[in-house]
Enzyme design. Structure first.
Site, PDB file in Angstrom:
ATOM      1  N   ASP A   1      48.468  18.842  22.500  1.00 37.96           N
ATOM      2  CA  ASP A   1      48.779  17.709  21.620  1.00 37.96           C
ATOM      3  C   ASP A   1      47.512  16.889  21.423  1.00 37.96           C
ATOM      4  O   ASP A   1      46.672  16.806  22.320  1.00 37.96           O
ATOM      5  CB  ASP A   1      49.870  16.831  22.224  1.00 37.96           C
ATOM      6  CG  ASP A   1      51.246  17.484  22.197  1.00 37.96           C
ATOM      7  OD1 ASP A   1      51.454  18.371  21.351  1.00 37.96           O
ATOM      8  OD2 ASP A   1      52.098  17.111  23.017  1.00 37.96           O
TER       9      ASP A   1
ATOM     10  N   ASP B   1      54.747  19.944  16.013  1.00 33.95           N
ATOM     11  CA  ASP B   1      55.792  18.928  16.178  1.00 33.95           C
ATOM     12  C   ASP B   1      56.125  18.274  14.839  1.00 33.95           C
ATOM     13  O   ASP B   1      57.296  18.058  14.505  1.00 33.95           O
ATOM     14  CB  ASP B   1      55.350  17.852  17.169  1.00 33.95           C
ATOM     15  CG  ASP B   1      55.117  18.387  18.573  1.00 33.95           C
ATOM     16  OD1 ASP B   1      55.746  19.398  18.936  1.00 33.95           O
ATOM     17  OD2 ASP B   1      54.305  17.791  19.297  1.00 33.95           O
TER      18      ASP B   1
END
Length: 197
Positions: free
Chosen positions: A156, A170
């Site tokens: 991330d 995401d």
């Protein structure tokens, strides 16, 4: 017998002609529907490939250039690029259930592939393509990144202030999910039919 064949082939027998025309029309409709279905599946695959490729490339860049480095300010401290490894679900939730999230992602992919066989709606193709690309992106991390197969931590890097750090996979999953909710409220089914409750 020859006389019977000649009579069947004449214009004076409308029932037979109607049956032939009806059969031809049904065949043409089926062919047209099959063509539309293939185009929608192609749209789904195109969206999925683009979403997956963008996620994969950005993660490779982040790992190579940003990991173990200070965050990069994009909009002051309101938006940063900061590399982290996330063993949980989207936005860092459920860190103790990495294997379960891996299985869920694989299940989502199977469901989308099955739905594609009766897909005649472009908005649904886009929504499912986003879900498929996002699920594949994070599943790739689960399978191939440390600490091991089915337990890999997702990369991330998008870090808004006062919010969880996330990635493009995401984002694709969330956008696809929102679009599916909108389509469901509008009564549009994946096969292109519209129903009013």
């Amino acid at each position: 017998m020859a006389e019977a064949e000649r009579i069947i082939g004449t214009p004076e027998n409308p029932d037979v002609e109607g049956a032939d025309e009806g059969g031809s029309t049904a065949a043409a409709d089926a062919a047209a529907n099959a063509g539309r279905g293939k185009r929608k599946v192609l749209a789904l695959l195109t969206v999925a490939v683009v979403a997956y490729a963008l996620d994969l490339v950005t993660k490779m860049i982040v790992v190579a250039k940003l990991e173990h480095q200070p965050p990069i300010d994009i909009i002051g401290d309101w938006l940063q690029f900061r590399a982290i490894r996330n063993p949980g679900a989207a936005f860092g939730f459920g860190e103790a259930f990495t294997v379960i999230f891996t299985i869920i992602a694989a299940g989502v992919i199977v469901v989308i592939v099955r739905l594609a066989r009766k897909l005649y709606s472009l908005p649904w193709a886009i929504a499912l393509g986003l879900l498929l690309g996002g699920a594949l992106g994070n599943l790739t991390d689960r399978l191939f990144r440390a600490p091991g197969v089915f337990e890999g931590a997702v990369v991330d890097f998008i870090a808004p202030k006062h919010f969880a750090v996330f990635n493009l996979a995401d984002s694709a999953i969330v956008c696809g999910g929102i679009l599916i909710v909108i389509l469901s409220f509008k009564g549009l089914d994946p096969d292109g039919t519209v129903h009013k409750d």
